[in-house]
Design an enzyme around this catalytic site. Structure first.
Site, PDB file in Angstrom:
ATOM      1  N   TYR A  22       0.823  -1.208   0.000  1.00  0.00           N
ATOM      2  CA  TYR A  22       0.000   0.000   0.000  1.00  0.00           C
ATOM      3  C   TYR A  22       0.858   1.259   0.000  1.00  0.00           C
ATOM      4  O   TYR A  22       1.797   1.383   0.781  1.00  0.00           O
ATOM      5  CB  TYR A  22      -0.909   0.022   1.234  1.00  0.00           C
ATOM      6  CG  TYR A  22      -1.626  -1.279   1.478  1.00  0.00           C
ATOM      7  CD1 TYR A  22      -2.323  -1.905   0.446  1.00  0.00           C
ATOM      8  CD2 TYR A  22      -1.597  -1.893   2.727  1.00  0.00           C
ATOM      9  CE1 TYR A  22      -2.982  -3.113   0.664  1.00  0.00           C
ATOM     10  CE2 TYR A  22      -2.242  -3.096   2.953  1.00  0.00           C
ATOM     11  CZ  TYR A  22      -2.938  -3.703   1.917  1.00  0.00           C
ATOM     12  OH  TYR A  22      -3.574  -4.903   2.130  1.00  0.00           O
ATOM     13  N   PHE A  23       0.499   2.207  -0.886  1.00  0.00           N
ATOM     14  CA  PHE A  23       1.104   3.535  -0.885  1.00  0.00           C
ATOM     15  C   PHE A  23       0.111   4.476  -0.193  1.00  0.00           C
ATOM     16  O   PHE A  23      -0.853   4.930  -0.812  1.00  0.00           O
ATOM     17  CB  PHE A  23       1.377   3.999  -2.314  1.00  0.00           C
ATOM     18  CG  PHE A  23       2.469   3.222  -3.017  1.00  0.00           C
ATOM     19  CD1 PHE A  23       3.746   3.755  -3.139  1.00  0.00           C
ATOM     20  CD2 PHE A  23       2.210   1.976  -3.562  1.00  0.00           C
ATOM     21  CE1 PHE A  23       4.746   3.048  -3.793  1.00  0.00           C
ATOM     22  CE2 PHE A  23       3.199   1.264  -4.227  1.00  0.00           C
ATOM     23  CZ  PHE A  23       4.481   1.797  -4.330  1.00  0.00           C
ATOM     24  N   ASP A  24       0.372   4.750   1.067  1.00  0.00           N
ATOM     25  CA  ASP A  24      -0.636   5.466   1.851  1.00  0.00           C
ATOM     26  C   ASP A  24      -0.781   6.931   1.448  1.00  0.00           C
ATOM     27  O   ASP A  24      -1.804   7.553   1.736  1.00  0.00           O
ATOM     28  CB  ASP A  24      -0.308   5.362   3.339  1.00  0.00           C
ATOM     29  CG  ASP A  24      -0.616   3.975   3.886  1.00  0.00           C
ATOM     30  OD1 ASP A  24      -1.210   3.165   3.146  1.00  0.00           O
ATOM     31  OD2 ASP A  24      -0.266   3.685   5.045  1.00  0.00           O
ATOM     32  N   TYR A  77      -4.227   1.156  10.293  1.00  0.00           N
ATOM     33  CA  TYR A  77      -3.108   1.828  10.938  1.00  0.00           C
ATOM     34  C   TYR A  77      -3.372   3.319  11.128  1.00  0.00           C
ATOM     35  O   TYR A  77      -4.089   3.954  10.350  1.00  0.00           O
ATOM     36  CB  TYR A  77      -1.821   1.652  10.119  1.00  0.00           C
ATOM     37  CG  TYR A  77      -0.964   0.503  10.608  1.00  0.00           C
ATOM     38  CD1 TYR A  77      -0.187   0.621  11.753  1.00  0.00           C
ATOM     39  CD2 TYR A  77      -0.937  -0.706   9.928  1.00  0.00           C
ATOM     40  CE1 TYR A  77       0.596  -0.430  12.206  1.00  0.00           C
ATOM     41  CE2 TYR A  77      -0.152  -1.765  10.371  1.00  0.00           C
ATOM     42  CZ  TYR A  77       0.611  -1.616  11.514  1.00  0.00           C
ATOM     43  OH  TYR A  77       1.380  -2.661  11.968  1.00  0.00           O
ATOM     44  N   ASP A  78      -2.749   3.864  12.190  1.00  0.00           N
ATOM     45  CA  ASP A  78      -2.768   5.292  12.462  1.00  0.00           C
ATOM     46  C   ASP A  78      -1.326   5.779  12.524  1.00  0.00           C
ATOM     47  O   ASP A  78      -0.471   5.127  13.141  1.00  0.00           O
ATOM     48  CB  ASP A  78      -3.462   5.578  13.797  1.00  0.00           C
ATOM     49  CG  ASP A  78      -4.891   5.068  13.838  1.00  0.00           C
ATOM     50  OD1 ASP A  78      -5.803   5.880  13.676  1.00  0.00           O
ATOM     51  OD2 ASP A  78      -5.085   3.851  14.036  1.00  0.00           O
ATOM     52  N   TYR A  79      -1.073   6.924  11.902  1.00  0.00           N
ATOM     53  CA  TYR A  79       0.280   7.463  11.828  1.00  0.00           C
ATOM     54  C   TYR A  79       0.308   8.891  12.366  1.00  0.00           C
ATOM     55  O   TYR A  79      -0.488   9.741  11.937  1.00  0.00           O
ATOM     56  CB  TYR A  79       0.791   7.478  10.384  1.00  0.00           C
ATOM     57  CG  TYR A  79       0.859   6.112   9.744  1.00  0.00           C
ATOM     58  CD1 TYR A  79       1.925   5.254  10.006  1.00  0.00           C
ATOM     59  CD2 TYR A  79      -0.142   5.676   8.879  1.00  0.00           C
ATOM     60  CE1 TYR A  79       1.992   4.000   9.412  1.00  0.00           C
ATOM     61  CE2 TYR A  79      -0.079   4.418   8.283  1.00  0.00           C
ATOM     62  CZ  TYR A  79       0.990   3.581   8.560  1.00  0.00           C
ATOM     63  OH  TYR A  79       1.059   2.338   7.981  1.00  0.00           O
ATOM     64  N   HIS A 137       8.420  -4.557  10.615  1.00  0.00           N
ATOM     65  CA  HIS A 137       7.569  -4.964  11.736  1.00  0.00           C
ATOM     66  C   HIS A 137       7.323  -6.474  11.725  1.00  0.00           C
ATOM     67  O   HIS A 137       6.673  -7.000  10.812  1.00  0.00           O
ATOM     68  CB  HIS A 137       6.239  -4.211  11.657  1.00  0.00           C
ATOM     69  CG  HIS A 137       5.415  -4.323  12.904  1.00  0.00           C
ATOM     70  ND1 HIS A 137       4.138  -3.815  13.001  1.00  0.00           N
ATOM     71  CD2 HIS A 137       5.680  -4.868  14.124  1.00  0.00           C
ATOM     72  CE1 HIS A 137       3.652  -4.056  14.207  1.00  0.00           C
ATOM     73  NE2 HIS A 137       4.570  -4.701  14.893  1.00  0.00           N
TER      74      HIS A 137
END
Length: 620
Positions: free
Chosen positions: A287-289, A373-375, A583
């Site tokens: 994925y390219f966020d 996810y949260d960044y 990860h």
């Protein structure tokens, strides 16, 4: 009068929509995945003075779902003119980013497919109302019938009830390939029934520990920073402009200290999350966020006392929705000060003099949620001239079934529940202007010296300097064993010792992209194969993986640019720095993950003639 880098306003977005419609570019159903400020060149911005007229331009990516065609349009709001139209070939150029409404629409498409419903029934799921269909970017794998198609791939998760976390119950072995324009499932992969994990993974519901006493962060006299014109921040000699881009999120412009330029622009221009499971259900998970999902569009509204504490100044962000209408993200950016320990300290054994100073830092941050996810992106400015970026990943790890035979590609985080190995690789775009527009980049290594007549006791070491002279030399790897840093020095100014003033980029030296050289993701995320790239500055070269990342076959962006091999010695330059986290999930990462940090540091090196914090007063 508006500044050339002022963030787009709601009125400007409305004006852009009207201009596009006036030129018949917004036909029935046409969507606008991206509407962003088209930033002027460095020289134009540097020459701007208060009161000067400004040509406010925007860049819009348009998608017509009826035909599958797309284009990029450059338009001037000031002149009410369309400057350029760039038509895209979806088979060769890739697809526009995925919109939120497309993601939301996938649930109905999948649940209307008889094959998918039969796959759920084989797993004992007859009522699909509590199945969460999770739409994910499709990537590019040259699969039959996919070229030029606008697609998502869909995995499924089960909920025990509407407020139950679906990530605890993956319905594994099934993936639906969805054509977003035809609104159909074009292929269904079913590798066989796998038990759905039963244990729930909910969090944030208590009971809570009772051991903590209140911790108050207060500034009774207010903060030390000032904010003027909604955009410009000044603090401890620093001055910069806060920007916001729908793709990148937070951007810092015109960063200077003591009225001396450090950077024209800094941002996180791309990030990729490649997964390690090569099986038929998950091989495509990359994925390219930023380029596919638009980080800025996914920004959170931050809450005082939760996301930020202390004396806070918030900035709202205004972005365009797919109708090109303004949407305000309240409190999208947080600005505050933090105590940061000891700045400097010494007790002199000869004079008996003792002195210590506390360090504080200015923090500019935003948070974005991309799926599970949260960044958090935290830019730290320090009193000694250093700049740090700290990126924190949290949220819920992606999950799949984990059988008793184990898995080479995943960790078991709960009974029968696995989390695949993966990476989070970020690319910072650093348009540095250290004491002027022109600069040079050197790679600095420590070097051990053998015993010799010059080094009879073997204790000597020195530093080697390698000039990065052209773009083909600019793809570099970090090296912890060599203490490697990259120095960006001014081509225009020297310090009192006769050396060029400079900043050094200090990397963390983690793994780069771990996929094979022949992998699709390696072609698409070539930026992630090196820790550093250096290119000649070009405002049209914004993103390290290219403009249209979604379903692009690869080799766009940095690989194309460095092939030109432009000269880098004493010219305007841009650094592209890749860093991140590899990860291997732990049980401690479930059901919600504590933050994991990564980042880098830019530190002055001969930029000042001595310690610039000698005038910091003692604490009370």
């Amino acid at each position: 009068m508006t500044h050339p880098l002022s963030r787009l306003t709601a009125d400007e977005i409305d004006a852009a929509r009207a201009l596009l419609a006036e030129h018949d570019l917004l036909g029935p159903g046409v969507r606008v995945p991206v509407l962003a400020l088209e930033e002027p060149r460095r020289a134009e911005v540097a020459a701007h003075r208060d009161g000067d007229s400004v040509d406010r331009r925007v860049r819009a990516v348009l998608l017509d779902p009826a035909t599958g065609t797309s284009r990029t349009v450059l338009a001037s709001l000031s002149r009410a003119a369309i400057d350029e139209r760039i038509e895209h070939d979806p088979a060769a150029d890739g697809q526009p980013p995925i919109t939120g409404e497309e993601m939301e629409g996938v649930d109905a498409i999948v649940k209307a497919d008889p094959g998918w419903r039969e796959a759920m029934a084989r797993r004992g799921i007859d009522d699909v109302s509590l199945v969460a269909a999770c739409p994910l970017s499709a990537g590019s794998f040259d699969l039959p019938g996919e070229k030029g198609r606008r697609m998502l791939r869909v995995l499924s998760f089960l909920q025990h009830r509407p407020d139950d976390s679906p990530w605890a119950h993956p319905v594994d072995g099934v993936v639906a390939y969805v054509d977003l324009l035809e609104r159909t499932v074009v292929e269904l992969i079913d590798t066989g029934v796998v038990p759905v994990p039963e244990e729930e993974g909910n969090f944030g519901e208590g009971p809570y520990r009772q051991s903590r006493t209140p911790l108050h962060v207060t500034q009774p006299e207010g903060p030390s920073f000032t904010v003027s014109g909604d955009d410009v921040v000044e603090w401890e000699g620093w001055r910069f402009r806060v920007g916001f881009d729908p793709r990148e999120g937070l951007v810092l412009h015109q960063l200077s200290i003591m009225d001396r330029p450090v950077a024209h622009r800094v941002s996180v221009a791309e990030m990729v999350v490649p997964y390690a499971d090569p099986g038929p259900v998950r091989f495509w998970q990359n994925y390219f966020d930023a380029g596919e999902y638009l980080l800025g569009q996914q920004a959170n509204s931050l809450e005082l006392g939760c996301d930020c504490v202390g004396e806070i100044h918030y900035f709202d962000a205004v972005v365009a929705d797919p109708d090109a209408r303004p949407r305000t993200i309240r409190n999208a950016i947080c600005l505050h000060e933090e105590d940061d320990g000891v700045l400097w300290k010494h007790t002199d054994v000869f004079t008996g003099k003792q002195a210590v100073r506390r360090r504080r830092r200015l923090v500019v941050s935003f948070f974005a949620t991309i799926g599970n996810y949260d960044y958090g992106f935290y830019w730290h400015l320090h009193q000694d001239g250093a700049v740090e970026l700290d990126v924190r990943s949290t949220g819920v790890v992606f999950t799949g079934a984990y059988d008793e035979r184990g898995s080479r590609w995943a960790s078991q985080v709960a009974p029968g529940l696995g989390a695949p190995y993966h990476q989070h690789l970020f690319c910072a775009r650093l348009d540095l202007t250290v004491d002027g527009a022109e600069g040079r980049v050197d790679e600095l290594d420590v070097r051990r010296l053998p015993v010799s007549a010059e080094n009879p006791y073997g204790n000597a070491f020195e530093r080697s300097v390698t000039r990065i002279g052209s773009e083909r030399d600019g793809g570099r790897m970090a090296s912890m064993k060599d203490g490697r840093v990259w120095r960006v020095s001014s081509a225009q100014r020297r310090n009192r010792l006769g050396e060029p003033t400079a900043y050094v980029l200090e990397p963390e030296d983690g793994p780069t992209l771990l996929a094979d050289d022949s992998a699709s993701i390696t072609a698409r995320a070539a930026f992630a194969t090196r820790h550093l790239w250096v290119t000649a500055y070009d405002p049209a070269r914004r993103y390290p993986a290219g403009e249209l990342v979604n379903q692009h076959a690869g080799h766009a962006g940095l690989p194309e640019w460095v092939a030109e091999d432009r000269d880098l010695d004493g010219t305007e330059i841009t650094l592209w720095h890749t860093f991140g986290v590899t990860h291997f999930p732990r049980p401690e990462d479930w059901p919600v993950m504590p933050t994991a940090s990564c980042g880098f540091r830019l530190a002055p090196s001969g930029f000042f003639d001595r310690n610039p914090t000698l005038d910091v007063p003692p604490g009370h």
